[in-house]
Scaffold this active site. Structure first.
Site, PDB file in Angstrom:
ATOM      1  N   GLU A 117      72.907 -29.300  32.857  1.00 56.33           N
ATOM      2  CA  GLU A 117      73.673 -29.576  33.951  1.00 56.33           C
ATOM      3  C   GLU A 117      73.035 -29.250  35.425  1.00 56.33           C
ATOM      4  OE1 GLU A 117      76.510 -26.499  32.354  1.00 56.33           O
ATOM      5  OE2 GLU A 117      77.129 -28.170  30.881  1.00 56.33           O
ATOM      6  N   HIS A 165      68.507 -26.344  32.579  1.00 55.69           N
ATOM      7  CA  HIS A 165      69.891 -26.652  31.981  1.00 55.69           C
ATOM      8  C   HIS A 165      70.300 -28.179  32.296  1.00 55.69           C
ATOM      9  CE1 HIS A 165      74.011 -27.024  30.487  1.00 55.69           C
ATOM     10  NE2 HIS A 165      73.668 -25.714  29.555  1.00 55.69           N
ATOM     11  N   ASN A 224      76.131 -18.428  27.640  1.00 48.99           N
ATOM     12  CA  ASN A 224      75.983 -18.858  28.922  1.00 48.99           C
ATOM     13  C   ASN A 224      77.299 -19.320  29.455  1.00 48.99           C
ATOM     14  OD1 ASN A 224      75.702 -20.535  31.032  1.00 48.99           O
ATOM     15  ND2 ASN A 224      74.781 -22.484  29.895  1.00 48.99           N
ATOM     16  N   SER A 227      77.951 -27.209  21.785  1.00 50.81           N
ATOM     17  CA  SER A 227      78.999 -27.194  20.769  1.00 50.81           C
ATOM     18  C   SER A 227      78.675 -26.315  19.719  1.00 50.81           C
ATOM     19  CB  SER A 227      79.557 -28.344  20.373  1.00 50.81           C
ATOM     20  OG  SER A 227      80.070 -29.153  21.680  1.00 50.81           O
ATOM     21  N   LYS A 266      78.388 -20.056  32.134  1.00 56.65           N
ATOM     22  CA  LYS A 266      78.593 -21.304  33.239  1.00 56.65           C
ATOM     23  C   LYS A 266      79.275 -20.599  34.585  1.00 56.65           C
ATOM     24  CE  LYS A 266      77.716 -24.466  29.697  1.00 56.65           C
ATOM     25  NZ  LYS A 266      77.810 -25.706  29.320  1.00 56.65           N
ATOM     26  N   GLU A 312      69.032 -28.793  23.444  1.00 50.87           N
ATOM     27  CA  GLU A 312      70.507 -28.727  23.703  1.00 50.87           C
ATOM     28  C   GLU A 312      70.785 -30.256  24.088  1.00 50.87           C
ATOM     29  OE1 GLU A 312      72.584 -25.004  25.208  1.00 50.87           O
ATOM     30  OE2 GLU A 312      71.763 -25.944  26.900  1.00 50.87           O
ATOM     31  N   GLY A 324      79.469 -29.202  25.402  1.00 55.90           N
ATOM     32  CA  GLY A 324      80.725 -29.274  25.875  1.00 55.90           C
ATOM     33  C   GLY A 324      81.884 -30.110  25.102  1.00 55.90           C
TER      34      GLY A 324
HETATM   35  P1  PGA Z   1      78.688 -25.535  24.978  1.00 58.86           P
HETATM   36  O1  PGA Z   1      77.359 -25.200  25.993  1.00 58.86           O
HETATM   37  O2  PGA Z   1      78.597 -24.573  24.076  1.00 58.86           O
HETATM   38  O3  PGA Z   1      79.868 -25.429  25.585  1.00 58.86           O
HETATM   39  O4  PGA Z   1      78.431 -27.106  24.449  1.00 58.86           O
HETATM   40  C1  PGA Z   1      76.167 -25.082  25.504  1.00 58.86           C
HETATM   41  C2  PGA Z   1      75.355 -24.931  26.899  1.00 58.86           C
HETATM   42  O5  PGA Z   1      75.635 -25.910  27.796  1.00 58.86           O
HETATM   43  O6  PGA Z   1      74.480 -24.227  26.841  1.00 58.86           O
END
Ligand code: PGA
Length: 249
Positions: free
Chosen positions: A96, A94, A8, A209, A10, A164, A170
């Protein structure tokens, strides 16, 4: 079950670096990938990245989609548009999107249904936040999100679930294999409750992460059928190390 490792990207990647990343990954994939690989670039780059990975076996996905096919929805991208560009998958719900765009389970359900209608596999994301985990409500939250976000007609063939935990995204705070085992075993039980035997075939991804160093222990957990990778998916060596930690079958 064969793993799916999904990147992803982003809101990252200008044209030159996106194409460089895509062609690096495509080169590796052409020599053979251990498991299924998906990249989800920003929508501005879907078409160009799609052209670069074409024939490599890497699949293309959107990071979100609207619930409708077309119309007066400024700035949105419909699942039919994603399919038209060669996407096979769309991420929906997601954290976010849930946090920054106020997307409720009901909205996520509509988006997943629209993705299915367009012939896409919906990757439905869910996960508790830090406060909910501290309160011991992680299982309760993911159960509500799961049943609240699955549309009519969802099946193992058109739906992937990504667990997640928000506190792990992140942040570098990866869930431990024990945390992941507990939630994924629970989600598997809920999927069987929803779909019967077909619930065993729904892929359950872990995200939050995931990196080159922790992927093998996370992907070795019984009910982990792949990973949804953010930050590390922008670094080809790291992303490919995660792919190589996947299972072929
Ligand atoms: P990250 O994000 O690996 O940077 O923690 C995962 C995600 O949001 O899909």
């Amino acid at each position: 079950m064969r793993s799916l490792v999904a990147g992803n990207w982003k809101m990252n990647g200008f044209k030159a670096e996106s194409l460089e990343l895509a062609s690096d990954l495509a080169g590796r994939a052409r020599s053979g990938a251990v498991c299924d690989v998906l990249v989800c670039p920003p929508s501005t780059m879907l078409s160009d990245v799609g052209a670069v990975i074409s024939g490599s076996g890497i699949m293309l996905g959107g990071q979100d989609c609207h619930a409708l096919e077309s119309g007066a929805h400024t700035g949105d991208v419909s699942p039919v548009m994603l399919a038209d560009l060669g996407c096979s998958h769309a991420i929906v719900g997601h954290s976010e999107r849930r946090a920054n765009h106020g997307e409720s389970d009901a909205v996520v359900t509509e988006k997943a249904a629209a993705a299915h209608k367009a012939g896409l596999t919906a990757i439905i994301c869910l996960g508790e936040n830090a406060a909910e985990r501290v309160e011991g409500r992680a299982k309760e939250i993911v159960t509500l999100q799961l049943h609240g976000s699955l549309p009519e007609g969802a099946s193992a063939a058109n739906t992937v679930i990504a667990y997640e935990p928000v506190w792990a995204i992140g942040t570098g705070n990866t869930a431990t294999p024990q945390d992941v085992t507990e939630i994924h075993d629970h989600l598997r039980g809920e999927l069987i409750r929803a779909f019967g035997d077909d619930g065993n075939a729904v892929r359950l991804l872990y995200g939050g992460s995931v990196n080159a160093g922790n992927a093998s222990e996370l992907l070795a957990v019984d009910n982990v059928n792949g990973a949804l990778v953010g930050g590390a998916s922008l670094k080809p060596d790291d992303f490919w190390a995660i792919v190589e930690s996947g299972r072929p079958d």
